[in-house]
Scaffold this motif. Structure first.
Motif, PDB file in Angstrom:
ATOM      1  N   ASN A  33       0.824  -1.212   0.000  1.00  0.00           N
ATOM      2  CA  ASN A  33       0.000   0.000   0.000  1.00  0.00           C
ATOM      3  C   ASN A  33       0.857   1.260   0.000  1.00  0.00           C
ATOM      4  O   ASN A  33       0.557   2.229  -0.707  1.00  0.00           O
ATOM      5  CB  ASN A  33      -0.933   0.006   1.207  1.00  0.00           C
ATOM      6  N   SER A  34       1.936   1.243   0.785  1.00  0.00           N
ATOM      7  CA  SER A  34       2.824   2.408   0.840  1.00  0.00           C
ATOM      8  C   SER A  34       3.538   2.593  -0.490  1.00  0.00           C
ATOM      9  O   SER A  34       3.717   3.728  -0.958  1.00  0.00           O
ATOM     10  CB  SER A  34       3.840   2.243   1.974  1.00  0.00           C
ATOM     11  N   TYR A  35       3.938   1.495  -1.106  1.00  0.00           N
ATOM     12  CA  TYR A  35       4.614   1.562  -2.403  1.00  0.00           C
ATOM     13  C   TYR A  35       3.684   2.150  -3.475  1.00  0.00           C
ATOM     14  O   TYR A  35       4.078   3.046  -4.230  1.00  0.00           O
ATOM     15  CB  TYR A  35       5.075   0.163  -2.818  1.00  0.00           C
ATOM     16  N   LYS A  36       2.454   1.665  -3.522  1.00  0.00           N
ATOM     17  CA  LYS A  36       1.496   2.165  -4.518  1.00  0.00           C
ATOM     18  C   LYS A  36       1.193   3.641  -4.293  1.00  0.00           C
ATOM     19  O   LYS A  36       1.140   4.430  -5.245  1.00  0.00           O
ATOM     20  CB  LYS A  36       0.205   1.333  -4.462  1.00  0.00           C
ATOM     21  N   ASP A  37       0.997   4.013  -3.034  1.00  0.00           N
ATOM     22  CA  ASP A  37       0.710   5.407  -2.704  1.00  0.00           C
ATOM     23  C   ASP A  37       1.863   6.308  -3.128  1.00  0.00           C
ATOM     24  O   ASP A  37       1.664   7.366  -3.731  1.00  0.00           O
ATOM     25  CB  ASP A  37       0.464   5.528  -1.197  1.00  0.00           C
ATOM     26  N   THR A  62      13.426   1.072   4.511  1.00  0.00           N
ATOM     27  CA  THR A  62      14.586   0.855   3.647  1.00  0.00           C
ATOM     28  C   THR A  62      14.251  -0.128   2.528  1.00  0.00           C
ATOM     29  O   THR A  62      14.709   0.028   1.387  1.00  0.00           O
ATOM     30  CB  THR A  62      15.784   0.351   4.464  1.00  0.00           C
ATOM     31  N   THR A  63      13.435  -1.126   2.830  1.00  0.00           N
ATOM     32  CA  THR A  63      12.965  -2.050   1.785  1.00  0.00           C
ATOM     33  C   THR A  63      12.162  -1.293   0.737  1.00  0.00           C
ATOM     34  O   THR A  63      12.326  -1.505  -0.470  1.00  0.00           O
ATOM     35  CB  THR A  63      12.103  -3.161   2.401  1.00  0.00           C
ATOM     36  N   LEU A  64      11.308  -0.382   1.182  1.00  0.00           N
ATOM     37  CA  LEU A  64      10.536   0.453   0.262  1.00  0.00           C
ATOM     38  C   LEU A  64      11.463   1.348  -0.548  1.00  0.00           C
ATOM     39  O   LEU A  64      11.286   1.499  -1.764  1.00  0.00           O
ATOM     40  CB  LEU A  64       9.538   1.305   1.053  1.00  0.00           C
ATOM     41  N   PHE A  65      12.440   1.921   0.104  1.00  0.00           N
ATOM     42  CA  PHE A  65      13.453   2.761  -0.543  1.00  0.00           C
ATOM     43  C   PHE A  65      14.134   2.004  -1.686  1.00  0.00           C
ATOM     44  O   PHE A  65      14.242   2.499  -2.814  1.00  0.00           O
ATOM     45  CB  PHE A  65      14.478   3.179   0.521  1.00  0.00           C
ATOM     46  N   LEU A  66      14.578   0.777  -1.407  1.00  0.00           N
ATOM     47  CA  LEU A  66      15.271  -0.031  -2.412  1.00  0.00           C
ATOM     48  C   LEU A  66      14.328  -0.452  -3.533  1.00  0.00           C
ATOM     49  O   LEU A  66      14.733  -0.519  -4.707  1.00  0.00           O
ATOM     50  CB  LEU A  66      15.887  -1.268  -1.749  1.00  0.00           C
ATOM     51  N   LYS A  67      13.075  -0.722  -3.197  1.00  0.00           N
ATOM     52  CA  LYS A  67      12.086  -1.112  -4.201  1.00  0.00           C
ATOM     53  C   LYS A  67      11.849   0.028  -5.189  1.00  0.00           C
ATOM     54  O   LYS A  67      11.801  -0.195  -6.411  1.00  0.00           O
ATOM     55  CB  LYS A  67      10.774  -1.500  -3.510  1.00  0.00           C
ATOM     56  N   VAL A  68      11.701   1.235  -4.674  1.00  0.00           N
ATOM     57  CA  VAL A  68      11.490   2.397  -5.542  1.00  0.00           C
ATOM     58  C   VAL A  68      12.723   2.643  -6.403  1.00  0.00           C
ATOM     59  O   VAL A  68      12.617   2.908  -7.607  1.00  0.00           O
ATOM     60  CB  VAL A  68      11.161   3.650  -4.700  1.00  0.00           C
ATOM     61  N   ARG A  69      13.890   2.564  -5.792  1.00  0.00           N
ATOM     62  CA  ARG A  69      15.137   2.758  -6.549  1.00  0.00           C
ATOM     63  C   ARG A  69      15.252   1.758  -7.687  1.00  0.00           C
ATOM     64  O   ARG A  69      15.544   2.138  -8.838  1.00  0.00           O
ATOM     65  CB  ARG A  69      16.340   2.611  -5.601  1.00  0.00           C
ATOM     66  N   ASP A  70      15.003   0.479  -7.388  1.00  0.00           N
ATOM     67  CA  ASP A  70      15.112  -0.560  -8.412  1.00  0.00           C
ATOM     68  C   ASP A  70      14.078  -0.365  -9.516  1.00  0.00           C
ATOM     69  O   ASP A  70      14.363  -0.618 -10.691  1.00  0.00           O
ATOM     70  CB  ASP A  70      14.941  -1.946  -7.782  1.00  0.00           C
ATOM     71  N   GLN A  71      12.897   0.114  -9.153  1.00  0.00           N
ATOM     72  CA  GLN A  71      11.851   0.336 -10.140  1.00  0.00           C
ATOM     73  C   GLN A  71      12.254   1.409 -11.143  1.00  0.00           C
ATOM     74  O   GLN A  71      11.992   1.281 -12.347  1.00  0.00           O
ATOM     75  CB  GLN A  71      10.544   0.729  -9.446  1.00  0.00           C
ATOM     76  N   PHE A  72      12.909   2.462 -10.666  1.00  0.00           N
ATOM     77  CA  PHE A  72      13.343   3.526 -11.564  1.00  0.00           C
ATOM     78  C   PHE A  72      14.492   3.066 -12.455  1.00  0.00           C
ATOM     79  O   PHE A  72      14.570   3.459 -13.627  1.00  0.00           O
ATOM     80  CB  PHE A  72      13.743   4.771 -10.769  1.00  0.00           C
ATOM     81  N   PHE A  73      15.365   2.236 -11.924  1.00  0.00           N
ATOM     82  CA  PHE A  73      16.437   1.691 -12.767  1.00  0.00           C
ATOM     83  C   PHE A  73      15.859   0.802 -13.875  1.00  0.00           C
ATOM     84  O   PHE A  73      16.323   0.819 -15.015  1.00  0.00           O
ATOM     85  CB  PHE A  73      17.447   0.912 -11.925  1.00  0.00           C
ATOM     86  N   ARG A 220       4.190  16.302  -0.039  1.00  0.00           N
ATOM     87  CA  ARG A 220       3.168  15.258  -0.054  1.00  0.00           C
ATOM     88  C   ARG A 220       3.579  14.193   0.965  1.00  0.00           C
ATOM     89  O   ARG A 220       4.755  13.887   1.109  1.00  0.00           O
ATOM     90  CB  ARG A 220       3.045  14.630  -1.447  1.00  0.00           C
ATOM     91  N   ASP A 221       2.589  13.644   1.657  1.00  0.00           N
ATOM     92  CA  ASP A 221       2.854  12.676   2.721  1.00  0.00           C
ATOM     93  C   ASP A 221       2.553  11.248   2.285  1.00  0.00           C
ATOM     94  O   ASP A 221       1.567  11.003   1.584  1.00  0.00           O
ATOM     95  CB  ASP A 221       1.987  12.977   3.945  1.00  0.00           C
ATOM     96  N   ILE A 222       3.385  10.318   2.756  1.00  0.00           N
ATOM     97  CA  ILE A 222       3.107   8.887   2.629  1.00  0.00           C
ATOM     98  C   ILE A 222       3.406   8.274   3.984  1.00  0.00           C
ATOM     99  O   ILE A 222       4.560   8.266   4.431  1.00  0.00           O
ATOM    100  CB  ILE A 222       3.973   8.202   1.538  1.00  0.00           C
ATOM    101  N   HIS A 223       2.379   7.790   4.664  1.00  0.00           N
ATOM    102  CA  HIS A 223       2.554   7.192   5.990  1.00  0.00           C
ATOM    103  C   HIS A 223       2.718   5.680   5.833  1.00  0.00           C
ATOM    104  O   HIS A 223       1.857   5.011   5.260  1.00  0.00           O
ATOM    105  CB  HIS A 223       1.341   7.500   6.874  1.00  0.00           C
ATOM    106  N   PHE A 224       3.822   5.151   6.331  1.00  0.00           N
ATOM    107  CA  PHE A 224       4.107   3.713   6.290  1.00  0.00           C
ATOM    108  C   PHE A 224       4.001   3.193   7.729  1.00  0.00           C
ATOM    109  O   PHE A 224       4.964   3.233   8.486  1.00  0.00           O
ATOM    110  CB  PHE A 224       5.514   3.487   5.727  1.00  0.00           C
ATOM    111  N   PRO A 225       2.836   2.710   8.136  1.00  0.00           N
ATOM    112  CA  PRO A 225       2.627   2.327   9.534  1.00  0.00           C
ATOM    113  C   PRO A 225       3.045   0.905   9.845  1.00  0.00           C
ATOM    114  O   PRO A 225       3.317   0.099   8.952  1.00  0.00           O
ATOM    115  CB  PRO A 225       1.114   2.493   9.695  1.00  0.00           C
ATOM    116  N   ARG A 226       3.064   0.591  11.122  1.00  0.00           N
ATOM    117  CA  ARG A 226       3.299  -0.773  11.598  1.00  0.00           C
ATOM    118  C   ARG A 226       1.970  -1.531  11.554  1.00  0.00           C
ATOM    119  O   ARG A 226       0.920  -0.964  11.212  1.00  0.00           O
ATOM    120  CB  ARG A 226       3.807  -0.730  13.034  1.00  0.00           C
TER     121      ARG A 226
END
Length: 375
Positions: A33-37, A62-73, A220-226
């Motif tokens: 959900n955080s990735y899509k948002d 950090t997993t989300l960070f790496l996922k976004v980075r890899d997607q752009f590459f 813009r905000d993206i909340h990544f909750p537990r």
């Protein structure tokens, strides 16, 4: 029993099995959900936008960070093949300042290194930037040189997005004025570079939000909750994450983590990133100790468990951040109603007037709205 990992992994070397589990990530609901948002908001982010991705420490940012980075590459892979100079993503991790104050010189230098810039220490200001009448402190001059170099590098490397991990360290300034200056600097960078800047960090990033109205328009905000135990669906999701992990631990006999889900939840406070690190450390150690280990028990996991003191501190920080986020929203919503006089509107009378109108009949005072713009 069906196993989640490839069947032949048990016949590979110990290092290969450890590597497999180290690289294992789970597309659980909060992450997805955080990735899509985030990706939706990146797609519409215009020049000068800053996106804040915040949540608890250990939730998986950090997993989300790496996922976004890899997607752009992946997205710009063909462009990179055609032009070897393109680096579509600038990803930087900030570090906690030793003196309690964020260091922009270190940040610019790290960013330039990640863009494979050479001779960073030999950068010079262009002549147009040197015609100043006031003396410039050596530290400030170095900062200007590095910023100018970073602007050029981003332009010529054709960077599409800037990702900054552990960005809560950028809030370490020592004063409210310094915090505004830092957010102004970040906003200025996004505008100057012409690409979105995405800050990943803990709830401390909330101090950067809405410092003033102008900055608020640019964020813009993206909340990544537990996973919160107050909500049954989130508990079920956490248990499912635990079950998937146990299926993917490369062992002859599958360990039973699910039966002790409360124990794992308690020590991670519902944060999947913390859980993942804990499971990996336990598996890594057990394999190094005896590569013929058949399974893992609760005793094995206790060796590397986050302590109760650590879990308590995490829970304290998380609940404080969650309450701050929710309370501020509710408080501001009430104040906004008051400032706009919405709390004084007689809804019943408004509804009565609306029912007296025929379908499609316009209100008399709305005819001129915006008409001058389209003449």
């Amino acid at each position: 029993m069906d196993k989640g990992f490839p069947k032949d992994i048990l016949f590979q070397t110990m290092e290969e099995r450890i590597k497999y589990f180290e690289n294992k990530t789970i597309a659980h609901p909060m992450l997805v959900n955080s990735y899509k948002d985030l990706m939706d908001k990146i797609d519409v982010a215009v020049k000068g936008k800053v996106l804040l991705v915040y949540g608890p420490s250990g939730v998986g940012k950090t997993t989300l960070f790496l996922k976004v980075r890899d997607q752009f590459f992946k997205k710009y892979y063909n462009d990179m093949i055609q032009d070897k100079g393109i680096i579509p993503v600038l990803s930087v991790e900030t570090f906690a300042p030793e003196d309690g104050k964020f260091d922009w010189i270190d940040f610019y230098s790290e960013a330039l290194r990640n863009l494979e810039e050479i001779l960073i220490d030999e950068k010079r200001l262009p002549l147009s930037d040197m015609g100043v009448t006031l003396p410039i402190k050596p530290n400030e001059k170095t900062k200007r040189k590095l910023r100018k170099s970073l602007e050029n590098a981003i332009k010529y490397r054709k960077v599409k997005v800037i990702l900054i991990d552990e960005a809560q360290h950028m809030t370490k300034v020592g004063s409210a004025k310094g915090l505004r200056n830092h957010m102004d600097a970040i906003k200025s960078l996004a505008s100057k570079f012409g690409v979105p800047i995405i800050l990943f960090g803990t709830y401390e990033l909330l101090s950067l939000r809405n410092i003033n109205g102008q900055l608020g328009r640019r964020t813009r905000d993206i909340h990544f909750p537990r996973y919160n135990s107050e909500f049954p669906k989130e508990i079920e999701a956490f248990k499912n994450v635990l079950w998937v992990f146990q299926k993917h631990i490369p062992l002859q006999d599958e360990p039973d983590l699910l039966s002790d889900w409360k124990y794992f939840y308690k020590h991670t406070v519902g944060c999947v990133g913390t859980l993942r690190d804990w499971l990996y450390d336990t598996y890594h150690y057990s394999m190094k100790l005896n590569e013929k280990t058949k399974t893992l028990t609760l005793t094995d996991f206790k060796k590397f468990e986050p302590t109760i003191d650590q879990a308590y501190t995490m829970a304290e920080e998380i609940t404080k951040g969650e309450k701050h986020l929710l309370a501020k929203r509710e408080e501001k919503a009430d104040k906004l109603d008051s400032w706009l006089k919405l709390d004084q509107v007689d809804e019943k009378e408004d509804k009565k007037r609306m029912t007296n109108k025929r379908p499609g009949e316009r209100k008399p005072m709305r005819d001129r709205t915006g008409t001058d713009l389209f003449r």
